[in-house]
Scaffold this active site. Structure first.
Site, PDB file in Angstrom:
ATOM      1  N   LYS A 169     -12.955   8.356 -18.255  1.00 54.93           N
ATOM      2  CA  LYS A 169     -13.497   7.996 -16.931  1.00 54.93           C
ATOM      3  C   LYS A 169     -15.012   7.856 -17.011  1.00 54.93           C
ATOM      4  CE  LYS A 169     -15.902  11.684 -15.843  1.00 54.93           C
ATOM      5  NZ  LYS A 169     -16.855  12.419 -15.945  1.00 54.93           N
ATOM      6  N   ALA A 206     -18.641  14.233 -24.269  1.00 56.57           N
ATOM      7  CA  ALA A 206     -19.428  13.011 -24.090  1.00 56.57           C
ATOM      8  C   ALA A 206     -19.727  12.694 -22.633  1.00 56.57           C
ATOM      9  CB  ALA A 206     -18.672  11.848 -24.718  1.00 56.57           C
ATOM     10  N   ASP A 241     -11.824  17.931 -13.121  1.00 57.91           N
ATOM     11  CA  ASP A 241     -11.633  16.481 -13.299  1.00 57.91           C
ATOM     12  C   ASP A 241     -10.168  16.116 -13.558  1.00 57.91           C
ATOM     13  OD1 ASP A 241     -14.265  15.850 -12.960  1.00 57.91           O
ATOM     14  OD2 ASP A 241     -14.732  15.619 -15.087  1.00 57.91           O
ATOM     15  N   VAL A 247     -15.886  13.256 -28.105  1.00 63.06           N
ATOM     16  CA  VAL A 247     -15.760  14.613 -27.552  1.00 63.06           C
ATOM     17  C   VAL A 247     -17.079  15.082 -26.943  1.00 63.06           C
ATOM     18  CG1 VAL A 247     -15.249  17.019 -28.180  1.00 63.06           C
ATOM     19  CG2 VAL A 247     -13.946  15.160 -29.209  1.00 63.06           C
TER      20      VAL A 247
END
Ligand code: ATP
Length: 285
Positions: A11, A98, A137, A96
């Site tokens: 996302k 990120a 999230d 990762v």
């Protein structure tokens, strides 16, 4: 033995605003999130014994209970009293730590996949509520599409998707901890909050220029001031002609939105000069 596959897309945040710090330690946020076509792939297969086994081709992520996919499998198994085992292979493509919610998306894909593999027939809303127990999230990653997220990110409202465009993602070789960035963030130091209504309006009119003009992330300055390489990537994207540029989540990935295909190569090549992790993807609309 049955085997199923799930995609776990990354996302980006078109808008990330923080309203205040809450008594429970979380931050009250307002975010507009959307999925892009860069995804991990999960393969799930029943095991004859009652055990969760995780593997991955990526050498740098935990494969035990620290992995969010493992935690998701354990949670759904325990909550619904499933006495069966599963082998999950995680083909990691999302970088990762990120700011692209890779771990959250893996957890979401695991919940969706095991719901199918074990014929639990749980509705999406129940999976979202379950996911919220593991991370803010995760509900969005279960729902997908484009959404306005409130609360600590778990209260969702689906909204119009963005107009289609190219998304150039660049991640400098540093890992940024979301907790660290929030720890250094001071809400009273924010000079200008991004406007959620303005972005909603741009999306509902499918206006690419207005979407670019409405991008905003209040965490960006914390990460830019701490890591000069993030600022360098942002400057490079702007100079090479990206139409809208923003850091995603708590960083360090920066994304550039580009409407014309002929401009994409210029942005990509400019970044590749000094950054190894550069991806060109489309919005998942
Ligand atoms: P967010 O945008 O939600 O903050 P992120 O993209 O910044 O997430 P992740 O890629 O989810 O960060 O990884 C954050 C940390 O979580 C890493 O340090 C990693 O060791 C751990 N982790 C746990 N499970 C996973 C997973 N399935 N994939 C990647 N990292 C994972």
């Amino acid at each position: 033995m049955s085997k199923i596959y799930e995609k776990a897309p990354a996302k980006i945040n078109l808008v990330l605003d923080v309203l205040r710090k809450r008594e429970d330690g979380f931050h009250e946020v307002e975010m507009i999130m959307t999925m892009v076509d860069l995804a991990d792939r999960l393969e799930m297969e029943e095991l004859p014994r009652d055990q969760i086994v995780l593997s991955s081709q990526a050498g740098f992520i935990p494969l035990d209970e620290k992995n969010l996919a493992f935690q998701a499998a354990r949670l759904i198994k325990e909550r619904y009293g499933v006495r069966r085992g599963v082998y999950i292979h995680l083909d990691k493509q999302i970088p990762v730590a990120a700011g692209l919610a890779g771990g959250s998306s893996d957890a979401a894909a695991t919940l969706k996949g095991l719901n199918r593999l074990w014929n639990l027939e749980l509705p999406t809303e129940e999976l979202e509520t379950l996911g919220a127990e593991l991370g803010s999230d995760i509900p969005f990653c279960i729902r997908g599409g484009t959404a306005l997220a409130r609360g600590r990110g778990e209260r969702l409202e689906s909204i119009s998707p963005p107009p289609q465009c190219w998304v150039v993602l660049a991640k400098p070789p540093i890992n940024v901890s979301t907790a660290d960035v929030y720890g250094k963030f001071r809400v009273h130091e924010v000079k200008e909050h991004p406007s959620i209504p303005r972005m909603l309006d741009a999306l509902s009119r499918q206006s690419f220029p207005d979407m670019c003009a409405s991008l905003g992330n209040v965490l960006e300055n914390v990460t830019l001031n701490r890591y000069p390489e993030v600022r360098q990537i942002k400057d490079c994207m702007i100079k090479s002609g990206a139409d809208g540029v923003l850091m995603s989540g708590s960083g360090p990935t920066v994304f550039g939105l580009v409407s014309k295909e002929m401009k994409v190569a210029r942005v990509y090549n400019a970044l590749r000069g000094f950054c190894k992790d550069v991806y060109v993807v489309r919005m998942l609309t």
